[in-house]
Design an enzyme around this catalytic site. Structure first.
Site, short mmCIF file in Angstrom:
data_model
loop_
_atom_site.label_atom_id
_atom_site.label_comp_id
_atom_site.label_asym_id
_atom_site.label_seq_id
_atom_site.Cartn_x
_atom_site.Cartn_y
_atom_site.Cartn_z
N HIS A 92 0.81 -1.22 0.00
CA HIS A 92 0.00 0.00 0.00
C HIS A 92 0.84 1.27 0.00
O HIS A 92 0.37 2.35 0.38
CB HIS A 92 -1.01 -0.02 1.15
CG HIS A 92 -2.23 -0.81 0.79
ND1 HIS A 92 -2.30 -2.17 0.95
CD2 HIS A 92 -3.38 -0.44 0.21
CE1 HIS A 92 -3.47 -2.59 0.50
NE2 HIS A 92 -4.15 -1.56 0.04
N ASP A 127 -6.37 3.91 10.21
CA ASP A 127 -7.73 4.11 9.70
C ASP A 127 -8.18 2.96 8.81
O ASP A 127 -9.35 2.62 8.74
CB ASP A 127 -7.79 5.38 8.84
CG ASP A 127 -7.69 6.63 9.67
OD1 ASP A 127 -7.98 6.56 10.87
OD2 ASP A 127 -7.31 7.68 9.11
N GLU A 238 -10.38 13.03 14.61
CA GLU A 238 -9.83 13.34 13.28
C GLU A 238 -10.59 14.53 12.71
O GLU A 238 -11.38 15.17 13.40
CB GLU A 238 -9.92 12.12 12.34
CG GLU A 238 -8.92 11.03 12.69
CD GLU A 238 -8.60 10.09 11.55
OE1 GLU A 238 -9.04 10.33 10.41
OE2 GLU A 238 -7.91 9.08 11.81
C1 LIG Z 1 -5.95 3.03 1.78
C2 LIG Z 1 -4.78 3.32 2.69
C3 LIG Z 1 -5.02 3.74 3.99
C4 LIG Z 1 -3.96 4.00 4.84
N1 LIG Z 1 -4.24 4.39 6.11
C5 LIG Z 1 -3.22 4.66 6.95
C6 LIG Z 1 -3.47 5.07 8.27
O1 LIG Z 1 -4.60 5.23 8.69
N2 LIG Z 1 -2.42 5.30 9.07
C7 LIG Z 1 -1.13 5.14 8.65
O2 LIG Z 1 -0.21 5.34 9.44
N3 LIG Z 1 -0.87 4.78 7.40
C8 LIG Z 1 -1.88 4.54 6.54
N4 LIG Z 1 -1.61 4.17 5.27
C9 LIG Z 1 -0.21 4.09 4.85
C10 LIG Z 1 0.36 2.75 5.23
O3 LIG Z 1 0.53 2.62 6.62
C11 LIG Z 1 1.75 2.56 4.62
O4 LIG Z 1 1.67 2.70 3.24
C12 LIG Z 1 2.28 1.19 4.97
O5 LIG Z 1 3.58 1.06 4.50
C13 LIG Z 1 1.42 0.16 4.34
O6 LIG Z 1 1.77 -1.11 4.76
P1 LIG Z 1 2.05 -2.17 3.64
O7 LIG Z 1 2.11 -3.48 4.33
O8 LIG Z 1 1.11 -2.07 2.52
O9 LIG Z 1 3.52 -1.68 3.20
P2 LIG Z 1 4.31 -1.94 1.86
O10 LIG Z 1 3.87 -0.96 0.83
O11 LIG Z 1 4.24 -3.36 1.49
O12 LIG Z 1 5.80 -1.58 2.36
C14 LIG Z 1 6.10 -0.28 2.83
C15 LIG Z 1 7.56 -0.23 3.27
O13 LIG Z 1 7.75 -1.05 4.40
C16 LIG Z 1 8.70 -2.08 4.11
N5 LIG Z 1 8.18 -3.30 4.71
C17 LIG Z 1 7.05 -3.96 4.41
N6 LIG Z 1 6.93 -5.04 5.22
C18 LIG Z 1 8.01 -5.03 6.02
C19 LIG Z 1 8.46 -5.88 7.07
N7 LIG Z 1 7.77 -6.95 7.45
N8 LIG Z 1 9.63 -5.58 7.67
C20 LIG Z 1 10.35 -4.49 7.32
N9 LIG Z 1 9.98 -3.66 6.33
C21 LIG Z 1 8.81 -3.93 5.70
C22 LIG Z 1 8.74 -2.17 2.58
O14 LIG Z 1 9.96 -2.69 2.12
C23 LIG Z 1 8.54 -0.73 2.20
O15 LIG Z 1 9.73 -0.01 2.33
C24 LIG Z 1 -2.63 3.89 4.38
C25 LIG Z 1 -2.39 3.50 3.08
C26 LIG Z 1 -3.45 3.22 2.24
C27 LIG Z 1 -3.18 2.84 0.82
#
Ligand SMILES: Cc1cc2nc3c(=O)[nH]c(=O)nc-3n(C[C@H](O)[C@H](O)[C@H](O)COP(=O)(O)OP(=O)(O)OC[C@H]3O[C@@H](n4cnc5c(N)ncnc54)[C@H](O)[C@@H]3O)c2cc1C
Length: 494
Positions: A92, A127, A238
Site C-alpha cells: 500500500h 484508519d 480526526e
Molecule cells: C488506503 C490506505 C489507507 C492508509 N491508512 C493509513 C493510516 O490510517 N495510518 C497510517 O499510518 N498509514 C496509513 N496508510 C499508509 C500505510 O501505513 C503505509 O503505506 C504502509 O507502508 C502500508 O503497509 P504495507 O504493508 O502495505 O507496506 P508496503 O507498501 O508493502 O511496504 C512499505 C515499506 O515497508 C517495508 N516493509 C514492508 N513489510 C516489512 C516488514 N515486514 N519488515 C520491514 N519492512 C517492511 C517495505 O519494504 C517498504 O519499504 C494507508 C495506506 C493506504 C493505501
C-alpha cells in the site's frame, strides 16, 4: 538439517546465476525446492500508488523467517553481488517503496500468521485495516487514536527481525534495543520484521461517532485541540476539509447520518468559503453513559449552529469504515487508479499558513478524495525510534497531520496531468518544509539521498550509523531511495 541448508543455499546460488543471466532461466518455482521463488509476480511491481512500476528479477514467498535469513546471509557473504531485496507487506505504498528494480521482492503474506493474545491494554489502529503490521511499523501507524495511545510504533513490546546481514534477532526496548528502535519507523532499512508483539485494547461493543461542521478554520482547530486534551473522555479525533459536496459524500459512506442540514450551506456558500468537519468517537462500555459524555463535550465546542451529527455503530464497523469507502470506490472503478498522495506532519505554528498554501495548490472544485487534518501530541512519540516529527524549539505539544489523499481518475487525468500533480505536490512539500512552516513528510518520498538527509536533519547521523550496523551493504528496501547498494568492498560499515 545441514543438507537442507546446503540445498537452500544452492537454490540461492542458482537464483543468483539466474539473476545475472540475460536468459533469465527461472521458469517455475518448483525448480527451487524449499525456497519458494517465483520468476516474478505482477503485484510485486505495482502498489497502491500506481505511479512507480519497478520489475524485480524474482519474488520470494518465504515459509519461515529462516528462508529470509538464508537469502540475506547469502547476499551479504557474496563479494560482488549487487542484488537488492524489498519486503512487501500489503503493497500500500505510493511511490514504489516496497519494489526492487531487478532485485528480489519478498512477499511477506506467505509467512504463516498466528495471533497470540495476551492481556495487554492500550493499542492504536490505523484508519484502514488492510495494511501489514510490518509495513505500518516501518512507517509509524497513525490515526485518530494516536493522540491518546501514540502511533503503532509506540505500542510494540517485542519484534523478531532478520537484519540486512541475515541475522535473526529478537529485540525489545530492553533486549537488542538499538535494532528495535532502528526498525520502528525505519522504512524497511535495517531489517525485515517477521513477528511483532503489540499492545491491544479491550474492544467496546459500540462506538458513538460524532461529526461537527465549521466554516472557520481557527475555531475548527481550537475545538480539535480541545478534544485531544480530554483523553479520559474521547477515544478518537480526526477531521477533514470539505472541499466540495462530492468529497463530503465519499467521506460519509460509513457514517450513516443524513447530513441534509449541511448541504444547503455547501451549495450556497461562495466558493471561497470552505467547511471543515471535525469528528470524534467515544467507546461505549456498559459503564459509560455516552449520551451524557457527548452532551458535556458538545457544550464546549463551537461548531456551526445545528451542524452536529452523531451515530452509533458497532466497533467493528467503526474500525472497518475505510473498507466501506474502498468498496464504494471499487464500484465506481476508482480504487485501482493512480494515487498521488501527500502526507505531512505540520508544526502547530505553521498549520494555518500550510493550509492556505495547500488550498492554492489543489483545485477545490474537482478534487477527488479526502484531505484529512487532525492533531497529534508529540509526547506520545518515542524519540528513540527512527520515525521523525518536525523539530520544535518552542515546546509546542501539538503537531498536525495532513493527508492529501487524492485519486487521479484516468478518464479525466492523463499521464501528463498526473505528472503535473506529482510535480506540484513535490514543489508544495518543499515549500512547506522550509523553516517558516517546518513541515515534514510522513510516508515520505524524496527525489534524492540529499533530500533524505534534510528530511532526517539532526537525526541523520544516527539513521546512517544504524544502517552501517544492520545493513552495511544496503541490500534492503531500495525503493525508498535513501542509500545505494554497495558491494562487500564498498560496505558503508568501513
Ligand atoms: C488506503 C490506505 C489507507 C492508509 N491508512 C493509513 C493510516 O490510517 N495510518 C497510517 O499510518 N498509514 C496509513 N496508510 C499508509 C500505510 O501505513 C503505509 O503505506 C504502509 O507502508 C502500508 O503497509 P504495507 O504493508 O502495505 O507496506 P508496503 O507498501 O508493502 O511496504 C512499505 C515499506 O515497508 C517495508 N516493509 C514492508 N513489510 C516489512 C516488514 N515486514 N519488515 C520491514 N519492512 C517492511 C517495505 O519494504 C517498504 O519499504 C494507508 C495506506 C493506504 C493505501
Amino acid at each position: 538439517m545441514e543438507f537442507a541448508l546446503f540445498c537452500t543455499r544452492m537454490n540461492v546460488v542458482i537464483l543468483l546465476l539466474a539473476l545475472c543471466s540475460p536468459c533469465k532461466f527461472i521458469q517455475s518455482p518448483m525448480e527451487f525446492g524449499p525456497l519458494n521463488f517465483l520468476k516474478t509476480s505482477s503485484r510485486a511491481s505495482v502498489d497502491f500508488g500506481r505511479i512507480s512500476f519497478k520489475t524485480p528479477s524474482a519474488v520470494l514467498r518465504p515459509e519461515s523467517s529462516g528462508d529470509i535469513s538464508h537469502l540475506l546471509s547469502f547476499l551479504s557473504a557474496s563479494s560482488s553481488s549487487k542484488v537488492t531485496v524489498a519486503a512487501r507487506g500489503a503493497g500500500h505504498s505510493i511511490h514504489g517503496q516496497a519494489q526492487a528494480q531487478d532485485g528480489i521482492v519478498i512477499e511477506m503474506d506467505s509467512l504463516p500468521s498466528s495471533i497470540d493474545i495476551h492481556k495487554e491494554k492500550n493499542g492504536s489502529w490505523t484508519d484502514y485495516l488492510y495494511l501489514s503490521i510490518g509495513g505500518t511499523l516501518s512507517n509509524g501507524g497513525i490515526s485518530g487514536q494516536t493522540f491518546k495511545h501514540g502511533p503503532q510504533i509506540s505500542n510494540v513490546l517485542q519484534l523478531d527481525v532478520v537484519t540486512g546481514k541475515g541475522e535473526l534477532v529478537t529485540c525489545s526496548p530492553t533486549k537488542n534495543s538499538e535494532l528495535f528502535n532502528a526498525v520502528l519507523g525505519g522504512l524497511g532499512q535495517f531489517g525485515i520484521i517477521t513477528r511483532a508483539r503489540i499492545l491491544l485494547q479491550d474492544a467496546p461493543e459500540k462506538v458513538k461517532w460524532v461529526r461537527a461542521f465549521y466554516d472557520d478554520f481557527q475555531t475548527f482547530m481550537a475545538d480539535q485541540e480541545l478534544l485531544v486534551s480530554m483523553p479520559e473522555k474521547v477515544d478518537y479525533v480526526e477531521g477533514f476539509i470539505v472541499l466540495n459536496e462530492q468529497s463530503l459524500h465519499s467521506s460519509s459512506i460509513a457514517f450513516p447520518a443524513n447530513l441534509h442540514n449541511l448541504i444547503p450551506h455547501l451549495q450556497s456558500a461562495p466558493p471561497s468559503k470552505l467547511h471543515y468537519c471535525l469528528e470524534f468517537a467515544i467507546h461505549e462500555y456498559s459503564y459509560t453513559n455516552v449520551e451524557q459524555v457527548v452532551e458535556e463535550i458538545s457544550k464546549k465546542l463551537s461548531y456551526m449552529p445545528a451542524q452536529m451529527y452523531s451515530v452509533e455503530v458497532s466497533y467493528f464497523d467503526f474500525l472497518n469504515r475505510v473498507r466501506l469507502e474502498e468498496m464504494s470506490l471499487r464500484e465506481r472503478n476508482m480504487w485501482e487508479v493512480p494515487h498521488p498522495w501527500l502526507n505531512m506532519f505540520v508544526p502547530k505554528h505553521g498549520i494555518t499558513e500550510f493550509k492556505d498554501l495547500l488550498l492554492e495548490t489543489i483545485p477545490a472544485e474537482n478534487f477527488e478524495g479526502p484531505v484529512l487534518i487532525y492533531p497529534l501530541l508529540r509526547d506520545k512519540w518515542d524519540t528513540n525510534t527512527s520515525a521523525v516529527l518536525p523539530e520544535s524549539d518552542t515546546g509546542e505539544k501539538v503537531v498536525y497531520v495532513v493527508g492529501v489523499l487524492r485519486s487521479a481518475n484516468p478518464a479525466t487525468c492523463s499521464t501528463k496531468c498526473l505528472n503535473e500533480i506529482l510535480h506540484s505536490h513535490e514543489h508544495f512539500a518543499q515549500s512547506a518544509a522550509e523553516e517558516r512552516i517546518g513541515a515534514l513528510q510522513y510516508l515520505a518520498h524524496h527525489p534524492s539521498p540529499a533530500h533524505w538527509r534534510r528530511h532526517f536533519g539532526r537525526r541523520w547521523d544516527l539513521f546512517a550509523a544504524r544502517k552501517a550496523r544492520f545493513d552495511p551493504l544496503c541490500v534492503l528496501s531500495p525503493g525508498q531511495g535513501i542509500f545505494s547498494r554497495a558491494s562487500r568492498h564498498q560496505s558503508i560499515e568501513d
